[in-house]
Design a protein around this motif. Structure first.
Motif, mmCIF file in Angstrom:
data_model
loop_
_atom_site.group_PDB
_atom_site.id
_atom_site.type_symbol
_atom_site.label_atom_id
_atom_site.label_comp_id
_atom_site.label_asym_id
_atom_site.label_seq_id
_atom_site.Cartn_x
_atom_site.Cartn_y
_atom_site.Cartn_z
ATOM 1 N N LEU A 112 -1.057 6.115 4.196
ATOM 2 C CA LEU A 112 -0.947 7.325 4.730
ATOM 3 C C LEU A 112 0.461 7.921 4.764
ATOM 4 C CD1 LEU A 112 -3.732 7.288 7.423
ATOM 5 C CD2 LEU A 112 -3.885 8.402 5.293
ATOM 6 N N VAL A 113 1.339 6.866 5.095
ATOM 7 C CA VAL A 113 2.901 7.502 5.294
ATOM 8 C C VAL A 113 3.392 8.185 3.652
ATOM 9 C CG1 VAL A 113 5.346 6.730 5.550
ATOM 10 C CG2 VAL A 113 3.444 5.967 7.405
ATOM 11 N N ALA A 114 3.074 7.288 2.852
ATOM 12 C CA ALA A 114 3.348 7.749 1.570
ATOM 13 C C ALA A 114 2.482 9.061 1.072
ATOM 14 C CB ALA A 114 3.041 6.630 0.634
ATOM 15 N N LEU A 115 1.162 9.156 1.278
ATOM 16 C CA LEU A 115 0.658 10.227 0.611
ATOM 17 C C LEU A 115 0.606 11.568 1.703
ATOM 18 C CD1 LEU A 115 -2.849 8.723 -0.635
ATOM 19 C CD2 LEU A 115 -0.898 9.074 -1.894
ATOM 20 N N GLY A 116 1.043 11.136 2.962
ATOM 21 C CA GLY A 116 1.078 12.551 4.014
ATOM 22 C C GLY A 116 2.480 12.911 3.955
ATOM 23 N N ASN A 117 3.469 12.308 3.266
ATOM 24 C CA ASN A 117 4.952 12.925 3.464
ATOM 25 C C ASN A 117 5.217 13.839 2.210
ATOM 26 O OD1 ASN A 117 7.488 13.119 3.472
ATOM 27 N ND2 ASN A 117 8.283 11.009 2.997
ATOM 28 N N PRO A 118 5.089 15.099 2.679
ATOM 29 C CA PRO A 118 5.415 16.157 1.478
ATOM 30 C C PRO A 118 6.721 16.128 0.816
ATOM 31 C CG PRO A 118 5.561 17.039 3.634
ATOM 32 C CD PRO A 118 4.964 15.784 3.855
ATOM 33 N N LYS A 119 7.547 15.771 1.550
ATOM 34 C CA LYS A 119 8.985 15.573 0.873
ATOM 35 C C LYS A 119 8.820 14.438 -0.257
ATOM 36 C CE LYS A 119 11.773 16.633 5.276
ATOM 37 N NZ LYS A 119 12.632 16.079 6.035
ATOM 38 N N LEU A 120 8.060 13.423 -0.152
ATOM 39 C CA LEU A 120 7.893 12.608 -1.194
ATOM 40 C C LEU A 120 7.594 13.179 -2.472
ATOM 41 C CD1 LEU A 120 8.327 9.730 -1.908
ATOM 42 C CD2 LEU A 120 5.922 9.118 -1.452
ATOM 43 N N ILE A 121 6.498 14.017 -2.752
ATOM 44 C CA ILE A 121 6.243 14.683 -3.692
ATOM 45 C C ILE A 121 7.315 15.591 -4.507
ATOM 46 C CG2 ILE A 121 4.899 16.478 -2.777
ATOM 47 C CD1 ILE A 121 4.045 14.877 -5.941
ATOM 48 N N THR A 168 -2.649 -5.064 12.540
ATOM 49 C CA THR A 168 -3.447 -5.944 11.510
ATOM 50 C C THR A 168 -3.542 -5.561 10.135
ATOM 51 O OG1 THR A 168 -5.415 -4.299 11.695
ATOM 52 C CG2 THR A 168 -5.208 -6.148 13.464
ATOM 53 N N ARG A 169 -3.763 -6.441 9.219
ATOM 54 C CA ARG A 169 -3.511 -6.068 8.043
ATOM 55 C C ARG A 169 -4.151 -4.923 7.553
ATOM 56 N NH1 ARG A 169 -4.289 -12.004 4.673
ATOM 57 N NH2 ARG A 169 -2.916 -13.227 6.198
ATOM 58 N N SER A 170 -5.416 -4.544 8.143
ATOM 59 C CA SER A 170 -6.183 -3.144 7.847
ATOM 60 C C SER A 170 -5.298 -1.985 8.367
ATOM 61 C CB SER A 170 -7.578 -3.210 8.286
ATOM 62 O OG SER A 170 -7.543 -3.372 9.660
ATOM 63 N N GLN A 171 -4.752 -2.141 9.468
ATOM 64 C CA GLN A 171 -4.094 -1.075 9.926
ATOM 65 C C GLN A 171 -2.697 -0.961 9.078
ATOM 66 O OE1 GLN A 171 -3.582 -2.594 14.012
ATOM 67 N NE2 GLN A 171 -5.087 -1.214 14.661
ATOM 68 N N ALA A 172 -2.225 -1.900 8.536
ATOM 69 C CA ALA A 172 -0.788 -1.906 7.872
ATOM 70 C C ALA A 172 -1.161 -1.261 6.581
ATOM 71 C CB ALA A 172 -0.346 -3.299 7.811
ATOM 72 N N ALA A 173 -2.349 -1.819 6.028
ATOM 73 C CA ALA A 173 -2.698 -1.055 4.611
ATOM 74 C C ALA A 173 -2.913 0.498 4.874
ATOM 75 C CB ALA A 173 -4.086 -1.606 4.087
ATOM 76 N N PHE A 198 0.846 -1.084 -0.041
ATOM 77 C CA PHE A 198 0.155 -0.100 0.176
ATOM 78 C C PHE A 198 0.756 1.153 0.072
ATOM 79 C CE2 PHE A 198 -3.490 -2.826 0.655
ATOM 80 C CZ PHE A 198 -4.558 -2.063 0.393
ATOM 81 N N HIS A 199 2.060 1.258 0.465
ATOM 82 C CA HIS A 199 2.994 2.277 0.481
ATOM 83 C C HIS A 199 3.434 2.557 -0.857
ATOM 84 C CE1 HIS A 199 6.935 4.428 0.775
ATOM 85 N NE2 HIS A 199 6.424 5.083 1.866
ATOM 86 N N ALA A 200 3.519 1.314 -1.595
ATOM 87 C CA ALA A 200 4.027 1.467 -3.128
ATOM 88 C C ALA A 200 2.676 2.046 -3.966
ATOM 89 C CB ALA A 200 4.363 0.083 -3.562
ATOM 90 N N LEU A 201 1.691 1.880 -3.574
ATOM 91 C CA LEU A 201 0.334 2.359 -4.067
ATOM 92 C C LEU A 201 0.493 3.946 -4.118
ATOM 93 C CD1 LEU A 201 -2.549 -0.183 -3.645
ATOM 94 C CD2 LEU A 201 -1.131 0.377 -5.593
ATOM 95 N N GLY A 202 0.863 4.280 -2.944
ATOM 96 C CA GLY A 202 0.648 5.780 -2.642
ATOM 97 C C GLY A 202 1.931 6.377 -3.330
ATOM 98 N N VAL A 203 2.868 5.951 -3.666
ATOM 99 C CA VAL A 203 4.138 6.249 -4.386
ATOM 100 C C VAL A 203 3.916 6.262 -5.676
ATOM 101 C CG1 VAL A 203 6.710 5.673 -5.189
ATOM 102 C CG2 VAL A 203 5.887 5.396 -2.807
ATOM 103 N N GLY A 204 3.194 5.405 -5.997
ATOM 104 C CA GLY A 204 2.722 5.363 -7.673
ATOM 105 C C GLY A 204 1.733 6.543 -7.942
ATOM 106 N N PHE A 205 0.704 6.880 -6.839
ATOM 107 C CA PHE A 205 0.035 7.927 -7.121
ATOM 108 C C PHE A 205 0.525 9.173 -7.368
ATOM 109 C CE2 PHE A 205 -2.778 11.118 -5.403
ATOM 110 C CZ PHE A 205 -3.810 11.133 -6.262
ATOM 111 N N TYR A 206 1.604 9.417 -6.524
ATOM 112 C CA TYR A 206 2.506 10.456 -6.729
ATOM 113 C C TYR A 206 3.009 10.784 -7.894
ATOM 114 C CZ TYR A 206 1.660 13.062 -1.951
ATOM 115 O OH TYR A 206 1.038 13.736 -0.862
ATOM 116 N N ALA A 207 3.639 9.556 -8.216
ATOM 117 C CA ALA A 207 4.515 9.417 -9.315
ATOM 118 C C ALA A 207 3.623 9.653 -10.776
ATOM 119 C CB ALA A 207 5.406 8.066 -9.617
ATOM 120 N N LEU A 208 2.435 9.179 -10.716
ATOM 121 C CA LEU A 208 1.562 9.700 -11.737
ATOM 122 C C LEU A 208 1.233 11.109 -11.837
ATOM 123 C CD1 LEU A 208 -0.050 8.414 -13.966
ATOM 124 C CD2 LEU A 208 -1.860 7.958 -12.306
#
Length: 205
Positions: free
Chosen positions: A117-126, A107-112, A45-55
Motif C-alpha cells: 500500500l505504501v508503494a501503490l498509494g504514493n502518487p509521487k512514485l508514479i 505481523t508478516r501479513s500486516q507488513a505485506a 511487497f514494496h518492491a512488487l508495488g514499485v515493479g507494478f508502477y514501473a511496468l
C-alpha cells in the motif's frame, strides 16, 4: 540496452531507493516491531508495488512514443523539470527527522499489506517513474529491454530494503543511516540534477 545506459538506470534507482522517506521508515518500523521476517516481507511487497508502477510506466510511455511523439517529447521535458525539482529539494533537505522510526507490534501479513500500500498509494512514485523512465524508453525498445528496466527497479528497491531489514537485526545500521541521511540526500540531489541536465542536452544512450 547498452551497459552504460543500464548503469545510469541502476545508479538513479539506487539513489531513489536509498533516499530517506516513508518507504524506508515503513521497513524500519516493521523490523523494529516484529524482527527480521516482517521487515523483509515489507521490503519485498514494496518492491512488487514499485515493479507494478514501473511496468505500467514503461508500456504507457512506449505507446506514447509510437502514437504521439510530440506528447512524449513534452512529457520528457516535463520529466526533466520534475527531476530537477526533486534534486533541488533533496539538496536542501536537512538531517532532522529524516529517519525517525519507532517499533510497533507487527505481523508478516500486516507488513505485506502495508508494504504494497505504501508503494501503490504514493502518487509521487508514479510521477518519479514517468519522469525517470521517459529518459530510457525508446521507440524501438524490445520487450526484453522493457523487462530489464522493470526488473532493475524491482530488484534494487527490494534488495536495498531487505538489506536494511537484515542489517538492522545485527548491527547499528539505523544510527548509521540517521547520521548520514544528509549525505544521502545530497548525493541523490546531484544525480537527479545531472540526469535532468542530460535530458536537456540530448537523449540518453
Amino acid at each position: 540496452m547498452p551497459f552504460s545506459l543500464w548503469m545510469s538506470l541502476v545508479a538513479v534507482c539506487a539513489m531513489g531507493a536509498m533516499s530517506p522517506g516513508p518507504s524506508l521508515a515503513l521497513v524500519l518500523r516493521h523490523t523494529l516491531g516484529g524482527g527480521r521476517a516482517p521487515g523483509v516481507v515489507a521490503a519485498l511487497f514494496h518492491a512488487l508495488g514499485v515493479g507494478f508502477y514501473a511496468l505500467l510506466t514503461v508500456w504507457g510511455l512506449g505507446a506514447l512514443i509510437v502514437r504521439y511523439p510530440t506528447l512524449f517529447q513534452a512529457i520528457t521535458w516535463a520529466g526533466a523539470a520534475y527531476l530537477a525539482w526533486l534534486g533541488i529539494k533533496a539538496l536542501r533537505a536537512g538531517r532532522a527527522g529524516a529517519l525517525e522510526a519507532t517499533g510497533m507490534a507487527t505481523t508478516r501479513s500486516q507488513a505485506a499489506r502495508e508494504g504494497m500500500l505504501v508503494a501503490l498509494g504514493n502518487p509521487k512514485l508514479i510521477l518519479f517513474f514517468i519522469a525517470l523512465l521517459s529518459q530510457f524508453v525508446t521507440p524501438d525498445m524490445s520487450l526484453a529491454a522493457k523487462a530489464i528496466i522493470v526488473l532493475t527497479a524491482m530488484i534494487i528497491d527490494g534488495g536495498w530494503y531487505v538489506l536494511v531489514a537484515v542489517s538492522l537485526t545485527h548491527s547499528r545500521v539505523l544510527p548509521w543511516l540517521q547520521s548520514r541521511a544528509h549525505w544521502i540526500h545530497r548525493i541523490t540531489g546531484v544525480m537527479l540534477l545531472a540526469l535532468a541536465l542530460r535530458v536537456v542536452v540530448g537523449p540518453l544512450g
